[in-house]
Design an enzyme around this catalytic site. Structure first.
Site, PDB file in Angstrom:
ATOM      1  N   ASP A 146      56.072  61.770  97.859  1.00 54.96           N
ATOM      2  CA  ASP A 146      56.832  61.975  96.627  1.00 54.96           C
ATOM      3  C   ASP A 146      56.182  61.075  95.582  1.00 54.96           C
ATOM      4  O   ASP A 146      56.070  59.864  95.778  1.00 54.96           O
ATOM      5  CB  ASP A 146      58.301  61.578  96.860  1.00 54.96           C
ATOM      6  CG  ASP A 146      59.219  61.960  95.708  1.00 54.96           C
ATOM      7  OD1 ASP A 146      58.791  61.836  94.542  1.00 54.96           O
ATOM      8  OD2 ASP A 146      60.363  62.359  95.976  1.00 54.96           O
ATOM      9  N   ASP A 195      58.206  57.488  99.415  1.00 57.03           N
ATOM     10  CA  ASP A 195      59.225  57.896  98.447  1.00 57.03           C
ATOM     11  C   ASP A 195      59.965  56.680  97.886  1.00 57.03           C
ATOM     12  O   ASP A 195      60.119  55.681  98.580  1.00 57.03           O
ATOM     13  CB  ASP A 195      60.243  58.788  99.210  1.00 57.03           C
ATOM     14  CG  ASP A 195      60.960  59.788  98.330  1.00 57.03           C
ATOM     15  OD1 ASP A 195      61.522  59.393  97.307  1.00 57.03           O
ATOM     16  OD2 ASP A 195      60.976  60.982  98.707  1.00 57.03           O
ATOM     17  N   ASP A 224      66.018  60.123 100.659  1.00 56.91           N
ATOM     18  CA  ASP A 224      66.159  61.567 100.877  1.00 56.91           C
ATOM     19  C   ASP A 224      66.903  61.878 102.165  1.00 56.91           C
ATOM     20  O   ASP A 224      66.598  62.829 102.887  1.00 56.91           O
ATOM     21  CB  ASP A 224      64.780  62.264 100.875  1.00 56.91           C
ATOM     22  CG  ASP A 224      64.118  62.234  99.493  1.00 56.91           C
ATOM     23  OD1 ASP A 224      64.762  61.795  98.526  1.00 56.91           O
ATOM     24  OD2 ASP A 224      62.945  62.647  99.385  1.00 56.91           O
ATOM     25  N   HIS A 246      63.084  57.091  97.157  1.00 57.39           N
ATOM     26  CA  HIS A 246      64.420  57.363  97.683  1.00 57.39           C
ATOM     27  C   HIS A 246      64.340  57.636  99.179  1.00 57.39           C
ATOM     28  O   HIS A 246      63.265  57.937  99.696  1.00 57.39           O
ATOM     29  CB  HIS A 246      65.020  58.588  96.971  1.00 57.39           C
ATOM     30  CG  HIS A 246      64.944  58.504  95.477  1.00 57.39           C
ATOM     31  ND1 HIS A 246      63.851  58.958  94.769  1.00 57.39           N
ATOM     32  CD2 HIS A 246      65.793  57.990  94.564  1.00 57.39           C
ATOM     33  CE1 HIS A 246      64.045  58.727  93.480  1.00 57.39           C
ATOM     34  NE2 HIS A 246      65.207  58.142  93.318  1.00 57.39           N
ATOM     35  N   ASP A 254      57.241  59.815  93.076  1.00 59.24           N
ATOM     36  CA  ASP A 254      58.066  58.718  92.558  1.00 59.24           C
ATOM     37  C   ASP A 254      57.917  57.436  93.369  1.00 59.24           C
ATOM     38  O   ASP A 254      58.456  56.385  93.003  1.00 59.24           O
ATOM     39  CB  ASP A 254      59.531  59.135  92.387  1.00 59.24           C
ATOM     40  CG  ASP A 254      60.284  59.355  93.689  1.00 59.24           C
ATOM     41  OD1 ASP A 254      59.866  58.835  94.741  1.00 59.24           O
ATOM     42  OD2 ASP A 254      61.326  60.040  93.647  1.00 59.24           O
ATOM     43  N   HIS A 262      67.331  68.160  97.059  1.00 57.43           N
ATOM     44  CA  HIS A 262      66.121  67.324  97.174  1.00 57.43           C
ATOM     45  C   HIS A 262      66.431  65.881  97.582  1.00 57.43           C
ATOM     46  O   HIS A 262      65.503  65.129  97.897  1.00 57.43           O
ATOM     47  CB  HIS A 262      65.250  67.379  95.903  1.00 57.43           C
ATOM     48  CG  HIS A 262      65.746  66.569  94.743  1.00 57.43           C
ATOM     49  ND1 HIS A 262      64.893  66.088  93.757  1.00 57.43           N
ATOM     50  CD2 HIS A 262      66.989  66.170  94.393  1.00 57.43           C
ATOM     51  CE1 HIS A 262      65.612  65.430  92.846  1.00 57.43           C
ATOM     52  NE2 HIS A 262      66.868  65.473  93.205  1.00 57.43           N
ATOM     53  N   GLU A 301      57.331  66.640  93.497  1.00 58.27           N
ATOM     54  CA  GLU A 301      58.081  66.042  92.391  1.00 58.27           C
ATOM     55  C   GLU A 301      57.231  65.692  91.172  1.00 58.27           C
ATOM     56  O   GLU A 301      57.628  64.860  90.362  1.00 58.27           O
ATOM     57  CB  GLU A 301      58.893  64.815  92.865  1.00 58.27           C
ATOM     58  CG  GLU A 301      59.937  65.122  93.942  1.00 58.27           C
ATOM     59  CD  GLU A 301      61.241  65.745  93.419  1.00 58.27           C
ATOM     60  OE1 GLU A 301      61.408  65.823  92.189  1.00 58.27           O
ATOM     61  OE2 GLU A 301      62.058  66.181  94.258  1.00 58.27           O
ATOM     62  N   HIS A 346      61.452  67.966  96.343  1.00 57.96           N
ATOM     63  CA  HIS A 346      61.180  67.520  97.710  1.00 57.96           C
ATOM     64  C   HIS A 346      61.883  68.341  98.784  1.00 57.96           C
ATOM     65  O   HIS A 346      61.547  68.224  99.965  1.00 57.96           O
ATOM     66  CB  HIS A 346      61.509  66.024  97.853  1.00 57.96           C
ATOM     67  CG  HIS A 346      60.578  65.292  98.755  1.00 57.96           C
ATOM     68  ND1 HIS A 346      60.394  63.925  98.729  1.00 57.96           N
ATOM     69  CD2 HIS A 346      59.745  65.737  99.732  1.00 57.96           C
ATOM     70  CE1 HIS A 346      59.507  63.577  99.646  1.00 57.96           C
ATOM     71  NE2 HIS A 346      59.106  64.653 100.282  1.00 57.96           N
TER      72      HIS A 346
HETATM   73 MN   LIG Z   1      61.768  62.488  97.637  1.00 66.96          MN
END
Ligand SMILES: [Mn+2]
Length: 309
Positions: A236, A132, A136, A134, A238, A149, A281, A105
């Site tokens: 992302d 995402d 980030d 997360h 994830d 990332h 990712e 990312h």
């Molecule tokens: Mn990310």
């Protein structure tokens, strides 16, 4: 962008960078997404597709020294992001929608810098929807790992190493007031302060559970389009639950379902305000028969306007 009557054009740009991640393998993400039929499936949707190939990135094995412990491979990542940002801005100049394939990312620093620079030339600004697991939003000071990332969104709003925050000579790339962060469920303790302090609007998975994906993305679009020329979508993989997207850099359970992820992209598409997009990712090393890359293509198509009927 879809109402002009001209066949809309997409410029695909691979960014096979994995220097920002702790786990190896996302450098193969662009290939996996292409192998899943991205180009043909976009053409079938009515897009004129140009694939610009991959931006040059450094290879960990040939770099040797990983640089600062609190921001590993920072010089190499910054150089890759600059090259990517140039390509993204060029694509926009040609009237194309840049579609960046990661990579980890950290490449978003380059994509967002390129989009922001393009609109800045006409005194316009761009919004950002960051989807995402997360936030980030770590900094070298707060990051437990030193992996870049985990820092790119903070960099986009002006918090982080100068090499990333001041790319192309201006900062920030996006006003925090135009940033919507959607789907988070794993935020580091010190990172929480940056999320709150910058004032980005963060929609946690709890809020999605309680209000529904439709309401959340509607609000996110509102934030990212308020006084802007449109928004960049940074996806992302994830964000999606590992049950549907097992091949990602940092899987976290409790993510969006298959249907929720599609709905999120469909609501983005309905807005007609997305000016550029990236998907990051995807990690084929831990994927199952490329199904995460296939889902990445599906979600790209939904964001680009594919409908069931
Ligand atoms: Mn990310």
């Amino acid at each position: 962008m879809r109402e002009t009557g001209i066949k809309p054009a997409v410029a695909v740009i691979g960014a096979p960078l994995d220097l920002g991640a702790g786990r190896r393998g996302v450098d193969m993400g662009p290939s996996a997404v292409r192998v899943a039929g991205l180009g043909g499936r976009l053409q079938a949707l009515g897009f004129d597709v140009t694939d610009l190939g991959n931006v040059h990135v450094a290879q960990a094995e040939s770099v040797g020294d990983s640089g600062p412990d609190d921001a590993k491979f920072l010089p190499q990542i910054a150089a890759s992001c600059e090259r990517l940002g140039e390509l993204v801005a060029q694509a926009l100049h040609l009237g194309k929608i840049p579609l960046v394939l990661g990579g980890d990312h950290s490449i978003a620093v380059g994509s967002v810098a390129g989009v922001s620079r393009f609109f800045r030339e006409s005194n316009a600004k761009v919004g950002l929807i960051w989807v995402d697991a997360h936030a980030d939003m770590n900094t070298p000071q707060s990051s437990p790992s030193g992996n870049v990332h985990g820092m790119p969104l903070a960099c986009c709003v002006g918090v982080g190493p100068d090499a990333l925050t001041h790319m192309f000579g201006f900062c920030p790339k996006v006003d925090a007031a135009n940033v919507a962060l959607v789907g988070i469920r794993d935020v580091d303790i010190l990172e929480r302060g940056t999320v709150r302090g910058t004032g980005v609007r963060a929609f946690t998975m709890r809020e999605i559970d309680e209000r529904g994906m439709r309401a959340v993305i509607d609000e996110a679009v509102g934030i990212a389009t308020l006084g802007t020329a449109g928004f960049h979508l940074s996806l992302d993989m994830d964000f999606v639950d590992p049950q549907y997207a097992p091949g990602v850099g940092t899987p976290v359970r409790g993510g969006a379902t298959y249907r929720e992820a599609h709905l999120a992209m469909e609501v983005v598409s309905d807005s007609n305000q997305m000016v550029s997009m990236e998907v990051v990712e995807v990690n084929p090393v831990i994927d199952e028969v490329n199904r995460t890359a296939d889902l990445a293509v599906e979600l790209i198509l939904s964001a680009m306007g594919k409908k069931i009927l």
